[in-house]
Motif scaffolding. Sequence first.
Motif, PDB file in Angstrom:
ATOM      1  N   SER A  36     -10.700 -32.757  15.780  1.00  0.00           N
ATOM      2  CA  SER A  36      -9.681 -31.705  15.779  1.00  0.00           C
ATOM      3  C   SER A  36      -9.300 -31.385  17.211  1.00  0.00           C
ATOM      4  N   LEU A  37      -8.064 -30.916  17.346  1.00  0.00           N
ATOM      5  CA  LEU A  37      -7.489 -30.642  18.668  1.00  0.00           C
ATOM      6  C   LEU A  37      -7.070 -29.177  18.685  1.00  0.00           C
ATOM      7  N   VAL A  38      -7.439 -28.460  19.742  1.00  0.00           N
ATOM      8  CA  VAL A  38      -7.015 -27.053  19.812  1.00  0.00           C
ATOM      9  C   VAL A  38      -6.432 -26.738  21.184  1.00  0.00           C
ATOM     10  N   HIS A  39      -5.372 -25.943  21.177  1.00  0.00           N
ATOM     11  CA  HIS A  39      -4.873 -25.337  22.412  1.00  0.00           C
ATOM     12  C   HIS A  39      -4.861 -23.831  22.200  1.00  0.00           C
ATOM     13  N   ILE A  40      -5.388 -23.107  23.186  1.00  0.00           N
ATOM     14  CA  ILE A  40      -5.365 -21.647  23.092  1.00  0.00           C
ATOM     15  C   ILE A  40      -4.158 -21.148  23.873  1.00  0.00           C
ATOM     16  N   LEU A  41      -3.323 -20.454  23.160  1.00  0.00           N
ATOM     17  CA  LEU A  41      -2.073 -19.969  23.733  1.00  0.00           C
ATOM     18  C   LEU A  41      -2.362 -18.672  24.487  1.00  0.00           C
ATOM     19  N   ASP A  42      -2.219 -18.750  25.812  1.00  0.00           N
ATOM     20  CA  ASP A  42      -2.502 -17.541  26.600  1.00  0.00           C
ATOM     21  C   ASP A  42      -1.381 -17.264  27.597  1.00  0.00           C
ATOM     22  N   ASN A  43      -0.257 -17.970  27.423  1.00  0.00           N
ATOM     23  CA  ASN A  43       0.808 -17.816  28.420  1.00  0.00           C
ATOM     24  C   ASN A  43       2.126 -17.310  27.827  1.00  0.00           C
ATOM     25  N   ILE A  44       2.093 -16.923  26.559  1.00  0.00           N
ATOM     26  CA  ILE A  44       3.305 -16.382  25.925  1.00  0.00           C
ATOM     27  C   ILE A  44       2.941 -15.033  25.307  1.00  0.00           C
ATOM     28  N   PRO A  45       3.712 -13.984  25.576  1.00  0.00           N
ATOM     29  CA  PRO A  45       3.385 -12.702  24.944  1.00  0.00           C
ATOM     30  C   PRO A  45       3.580 -12.789  23.426  1.00  0.00           C
ATOM     31  N   MET A  46       2.599 -12.320  22.697  1.00  0.00           N
ATOM     32  CA  MET A  46       2.690 -12.330  21.221  1.00  0.00           C
ATOM     33  C   MET A  46       2.331 -10.921  20.747  1.00  0.00           C
ATOM     34  N   PRO A  47       3.247  -9.978  20.882  1.00  0.00           N
ATOM     35  CA  PRO A  47       2.924  -8.571  20.611  1.00  0.00           C
ATOM     36  C   PRO A  47       2.401  -8.329  19.196  1.00  0.00           C
ATOM     37  N   GLN A  48       2.815  -9.160  18.246  1.00  0.00           N
ATOM     38  CA  GLN A  48       2.405  -8.931  16.842  1.00  0.00           C
ATOM     39  C   GLN A  48       1.027  -9.515  16.534  1.00  0.00           C
ATOM     40  N   ALA A  49       0.555 -10.431  17.411  1.00  0.00           N
ATOM     41  CA  ALA A  49      -0.650 -11.183  17.055  1.00  0.00           C
ATOM     42  C   ALA A  49      -1.905 -10.581  17.675  1.00  0.00           C
ATOM     43  N   GLN A  50      -3.018 -10.712  16.948  1.00  0.00           N
ATOM     44  CA  GLN A  50      -4.325 -10.306  17.493  1.00  0.00           C
ATOM     45  C   GLN A  50      -4.987 -11.549  18.053  1.00  0.00           C
ATOM     46  N   TYR A  51      -5.906 -11.356  18.994  1.00  0.00           N
ATOM     47  CA  TYR A  51      -6.668 -12.493  19.503  1.00  0.00           C
ATOM     48  C   TYR A  51      -7.315 -13.222  18.331  1.00  0.00           C
ATOM     49  N   GLY A  52      -7.261 -14.534  18.398  1.00  0.00           N
ATOM     50  CA  GLY A  52      -7.892 -15.327  17.331  1.00  0.00           C
ATOM     51  C   GLY A  52      -6.916 -15.722  16.242  1.00  0.00           C
ATOM     52  N   THR A  53      -5.680 -15.230  16.304  1.00  0.00           N
ATOM     53  CA  THR A  53      -4.696 -15.595  15.278  1.00  0.00           C
ATOM     54  C   THR A  53      -4.359 -17.076  15.383  1.00  0.00           C
ATOM     55  N   VAL A  54      -4.447 -17.771  14.241  1.00  0.00           N
ATOM     56  CA  VAL A  54      -4.059 -19.184  14.195  1.00  0.00           C
ATOM     57  C   VAL A  54      -2.564 -19.225  13.896  1.00  0.00           C
ATOM     58  N   ILE A  55      -1.819 -19.905  14.771  1.00  0.00           N
ATOM     59  CA  ILE A  55      -0.362 -19.926  14.617  1.00  0.00           C
ATOM     60  C   ILE A  55       0.054 -21.127  13.776  1.00  0.00           C
ATOM     61  N   PRO A  56       0.705 -20.877  12.638  1.00  0.00           N
ATOM     62  CA  PRO A  56       1.104 -22.004  11.777  1.00  0.00           C
ATOM     63  C   PRO A  56       2.084 -22.914  12.507  1.00  0.00           C
ATOM     64  N   LEU A  57       1.792 -24.215  12.505  1.00  0.00           N
ATOM     65  CA  LEU A  57       2.602 -25.146  13.294  1.00  0.00           C
ATOM     66  C   LEU A  57       3.917 -25.518  12.626  1.00  0.00           C
ATOM     67  N   HIS A  58       3.962 -25.345  11.302  1.00  0.00           N
ATOM     68  CA  HIS A  58       5.171 -25.812  10.607  1.00  0.00           C
ATOM     69  C   HIS A  58       6.067 -24.680  10.121  1.00  0.00           C
TER      70      HIS A  58
END
Length: 149
Positions: A36-58
């Motif tokens: 499995s491959l993971v990237h942690i998104l830490d460079n875009i503001p995501m005001p609605q998301a909590q830490y640990g939120t998995v962002i659906p790719l599709h």
Amino acid sequence: MENYHHILVAVDYSEHCRFVAEKARRLASLYQAKLSLVHILDNIPMPQAQYGTVIPLHQKSDNEPLESEKSKLLRLGKELGISAENCWLVWGLPTREITSFAGQINVDLIVVGSHGRHGIALLLGSTANGVLHHAQCDVLSVRLKDGLN
Ligand code: AMP
């Protein structure tokens, strides 16, 4: 020694990330493990998301930088032969989310790159050090040498 069954490689898209991912890919093939491959998104503001939120790719959004991050990850996955269902984008702090996500998807080996920092930089810590300290499973830290990998 037991074989590894599920390997997670964490990528930051730096110049070395392909070297790290390739090493993980070869290990996975050696052990016939899932990769499995993971990237942690830490460079875009995501005001609605909590830490640990998995962002659906599709699921398309109107957030252009986010859409570009999704494409980047899927492209890298494709190049490495990792199917989209095993590519993950998680919002948060890299050290914390790599280790916590590895627990969530039952990984038994995490692969990260390590720059072998010295002095103050070492004291400040690195993602690899953090992952090594917090992971509940084995960690392979791939030593990166500037300009050589
Ligand atoms: P660093 O401590 O920033 O030099 O990062 C060392 C390694 O940690 C990288 O080679 C990646 O394996 C991993 N890493 C750092 N940042 C991220 C991130 N945002 N998402 C996933 N992995 C990361």
